[in-house]
Write a protein that holds these residues in place. Structure first.
Motif, PDB file in Angstrom:
ATOM      1  N   ALA A  70      -3.911   7.794   4.894  1.00  0.00           N
ATOM      2  CA  ALA A  70      -2.441   6.934   5.778  1.00  0.00           C
ATOM      3  C   ALA A  70      -2.012   6.840   7.101  1.00  0.00           C
ATOM      4  O   ALA A  70      -1.851   5.716   7.170  1.00  0.00           O
ATOM      5  CB  ALA A  70      -1.920   7.381   4.331  1.00  0.00           C
ATOM      6  N   SER A 127       0.437   5.833  -0.199  1.00  0.00           N
ATOM      7  CA  SER A 127       0.173   6.442   1.091  1.00  0.00           C
ATOM      8  C   SER A 127       0.793   8.299   0.908  1.00  0.00           C
ATOM      9  O   SER A 127       0.695   9.112   1.484  1.00  0.00           O
ATOM     10  CB  SER A 127       1.822   5.721   2.314  1.00  0.00           C
ATOM     11  N   GLU A 184      -2.063   3.388   8.776  1.00  0.00           N
ATOM     12  CA  GLU A 184      -0.710   2.653   9.510  1.00  0.00           C
ATOM     13  C   GLU A 184      -0.892   2.247  11.054  1.00  0.00           C
ATOM     14  O   GLU A 184      -0.659   1.544  11.878  1.00  0.00           O
ATOM     15  CB  GLU A 184       0.009   3.682   9.529  1.00  0.00           C
ATOM     16  N   THR A 229       0.994  -1.425  -0.171  1.00  0.00           N
ATOM     17  CA  THR A 229       0.232   0.021   0.310  1.00  0.00           C
ATOM     18  C   THR A 229       0.896   1.157   0.151  1.00  0.00           C
ATOM     19  O   THR A 229       0.405   2.300  -0.001  1.00  0.00           O
ATOM     20  CB  THR A 229      -1.339   0.250   0.988  1.00  0.00           C
ATOM     21  N   GLN A 265      -3.725  12.455   3.170  1.00  0.00           N
ATOM     22  CA  GLN A 265      -2.733  12.128   3.865  1.00  0.00           C
ATOM     23  C   GLN A 265      -2.030  11.365   5.008  1.00  0.00           C
ATOM     24  O   GLN A 265      -2.243  10.382   5.644  1.00  0.00           O
ATOM     25  CB  GLN A 265      -1.177  13.320   4.259  1.00  0.00           C
TER      26      GLN A 265
END
Length: 643
Positions: free
Chosen positions: A263, A188, A267, A184, A260
């Motif tokens: 992403a 990202s 995480e 991924t 952003q």
């Protein structure tokens, strides 16, 4: 956990955006002398050679799978796998840095942009090919791993890495799952890529005519220069035009930033962290409390910032201070301009307390292609330092001839020398140091530059100019960067609560924070509503994750270290300098909080921040003493405001 792509993206240690050309539009790159350009041929002789290396690495990646399932066969097998992984990563570093540098030379050119995109895809592929390593190591008992380190000498270079892998166990998935996560990585950076092209190539920046008749194109670099204009009417024109241009793309940039943040949320969730902040700080084992305490300490010390703002208003002779007035020099009589060669000489003289070998190595770097010094049409705005193990550092600057540009040169030189010393004293596996300690090296050099210039100053106007600039460094680093950090935390926490982030919402959030910091409601500094869009051109929000707070913590640490080095030098000792150089030579061989403690600064306490506030107030005391002397003993109004 951080992927290799994310690590490479963070490998360029950024400073605040630097200026543009000294008079209007920047020159064409072809017209800049070669001695002011970096030497990318030390990486690859040509783009064709780069392409061949890229293809060769892509071809070799599948072969790394031969190690899968065999890490526990023997200590030798584990060392073989780790050494082969490092070799692949180092090859990628060369490919990635070259492509990034070629892109940054002229962001308008499609060829280099395609090269960078290809390098990013290759980084994702390498991440995927090696994603099973950490889970594979964690499948082994911890004592077996430690026994292998003792039995195989080559694993001595990997001991810190292996202990860190063990620390990551609660946040590490199975090998197949980690491979999916690694794949991924290509997605990202979508928001970052959109913002980079928009801000550097496509956004129609306005051109304004100043009262001097000079026409200035207000791209990011041009704005950085023009906002220092001595006439307030010019500053107001610059701010209105620049922020007006940003306002027109508020929705687009907000969408890019939200991408952003999504992403970052992915995480956090996939690796089982409680928050995006915890996820970002865990990599370097920075306690979350360090970040939150910094924000709390800065908010508690806003009266010190407001004291400085009152002093600035007094020195500029203004009835009301505005946000447009924060960057113009405090002392109008001193117009300090520097050539590139003068800036280099000043930087080399300033770092003399760090020893002759440090000086000589930096001088050689300036002469042998480390640095791309000057602005050019289409060039990436700002400044950074990066590097490739076994080669040398690379610095990007946009030198404009102002004191701030000299300071930026010293800043990036600190990063580059940190890189050099780490490369010389650490194996590749321990050479990548954490940002938390990296910014200590850069800001310490800035401190040395300031102190050398202050010692050489011959007149009160010179001293006032330097002291005022030092105050600006403290304002922009301790307060402004922490303001950014508080905003970054706020929008991540909003997203974690399920709130959608639009450009309009982000501007509203940012405006509330900036007005609180600058005392808008108390009449300390007026902040127009339009300036709520300032967040949209701060590249750190797009290129990094919870990065900017480290500028503040690092300045706190470096101020303490620099003071100790100067005091030792005055008494003929080198203990503090030697501890500091040992810190640089340690690279990434330990966690940054531990490295700083060994160097003499304990960042787990609030004492270093309190000392920084003492320095800021002491600097204002010195300025006010000079002003009182010039005014026949009358104290400045800023002192009255402080009481």
């Amino acid at each position: 956990m951080a992927t290799l792509l994310a690590s490479l993206a963070a490998f360029a240690l950024a400073a605040a955006p630097a200026g543009s050309a000294a008079s209007g539009a920047a020159p064409d790159r072809a017209k800049i002398p070669d001695k002011y350009k970096w030497k990318l041929t030390d990486l690859f002789p040509s783009d064709a050679a780069w392409a061949a290396a890229k293809e060769a690495l892509a071809k070799d990646l599948p072969g790394f799978a031969r190690h899968q399932g065999h890490l526990g066969d023997s200590p030798k097998a584990l060392a073989d796998a780790l050494d082969d992984m490092a070799a692949l990563q180092l090859r990628l570093e060369r490919i990635f840095v070259y492509a990034s540098a070629r892109t940054d030379e002229d962001t308008r050119q499609p060829g280099p942009r395609a090269m960078r995109a290809e390098a990013e895809r290759l980084a994702v592929q390498l991440d995927a090919a090696t994603s099973w390593v950490r889970p594979g190591i964690l499948a082994l008992p911890a004592e077996r791993i430690r026994g292998a380190i003792a039995a195989e000498p080559r694993l001595g270079a990997w001991d810190f890495y292996l202990e860190d892998v063990i620390r990551w166990k609660p946040h590490t998935l199975s090998a197949p799952e980690e491979r999916i996560v690694a794949m991924t990585g290509d997605l990202s950076g979508a928001g970052r890529s959109v913002d980079t092209v928009l801000m550097n190539a496509d956004l129609p920046y306005p051109t304004v005519t100043l009262s001097t008749g000079e026409k200035v194109r207000l791209d990011q670099a041009g704005y950085q220069r023009a906002r220092t204009a001595p006439r307030r009417a010019d500053r107001e024109k610059v701010f209105q035009a620049f922020f007006g241009a940003l306002k027109g793309y508020e929705r687009t940039v907000g969408t890019a930033l939200y991408a952003q943040v999504k992403a970052h949320l992915f995480e956090k969730d996939v690796h089982r962290f409680g928050s995006s902040l915890e996820s970002a700080l865990f990599t370097d084992e920075i306690p979350v409390e360090v970040y939150r305490r910094l924000v709390a300490d800065v908010n508690a010390n806003l009266p010190t910032l407001h004291r400085y703002l009152a002093l600035r208003k007094h020195m500029l002779g203004l009835k009301q201070l505005g946000y447009e007035d924060l960057y113009t020099p405090l002392v109008k009589e001193v117009d300090r301009r520097y050539t590139m060669d003068q800036a280099i000489a000043m930087t080399l003289a300033a770092v003399a307390p760090l020893g002759a070998p440090y000086q000589a190595q930096l001088a050689k770097g300036f002469e042998t292609g480390w640095t791309d010094f000057l602005p050019a049409q289409g060039k990436q705005a700002g400044a950074y330092s990066t590097g490739v193990y076994g080669v040398h550092p690379y610095q990007l600057l946009n030198f404009n001839g102002q004191w701030d540009d000299v300071s930026t040169l010293a800043h990036e030189a600190g990063h580059s020398m940190h890189t050099v010393l780490s490369y010389e004293h650490q194996p590749y596996s321990k050479s990548a140091y954490a940002t938390f300690v990296a910014e200590v090296a850069s800001t310490l050099n800035e401190n040395l530059l300031f102190r050398k210039a202050l010692a050489d100053a011959k007149t009160d106007p010179e001293r006032l100019a330097l002291l005022g600039q030092h105050l600006e460094t403290l304002r922009t680093t301790l307060f402004r960067q922490t303001m950014f950090a508080e905003f970054e935390l706020a929008y991540h926490e909003a997203a974690e609560r399920g709130e959608a982030l639009t450009g309009e919402k982000l501007s509203e959030m940012y405006l509330a924070i900036v007005r609180r910091y600058y005392g808008h409601d108390q009449g300390v500094c007026n902040v127009a509503a339009l300036y709520g869009d300032e967040w949209s051109y701060i590249l750190h929000f797009f290129n990094y994750r919870f990065y900017v707070y480290q500028y503040a913590t690092s300045l706190v640490a470096s101020t303490s270290l620099a003071k100790a080095i100067r005091e030792d030098e005055a008494h003929g000792r080198t203990d503090a300098r030697d501890r500091y150089l040992a810190l640089l030579e340690s690279g990434g061989s330990a966690y940054p909080v531990d490295l700083l403690r060994k160097a003499g600064v304990d960042m787990t306490t609030s004492a270093p921040f309190a000392a920084a506030m003492e320095e800021m107030n002491g600097t204002m005391d010195e300025i006010e003493a000079i002003l009182a002397r010039q005014q026949g003993g009358r104290a400045a109004p800023a002192r009255e405001r402080k009481r």
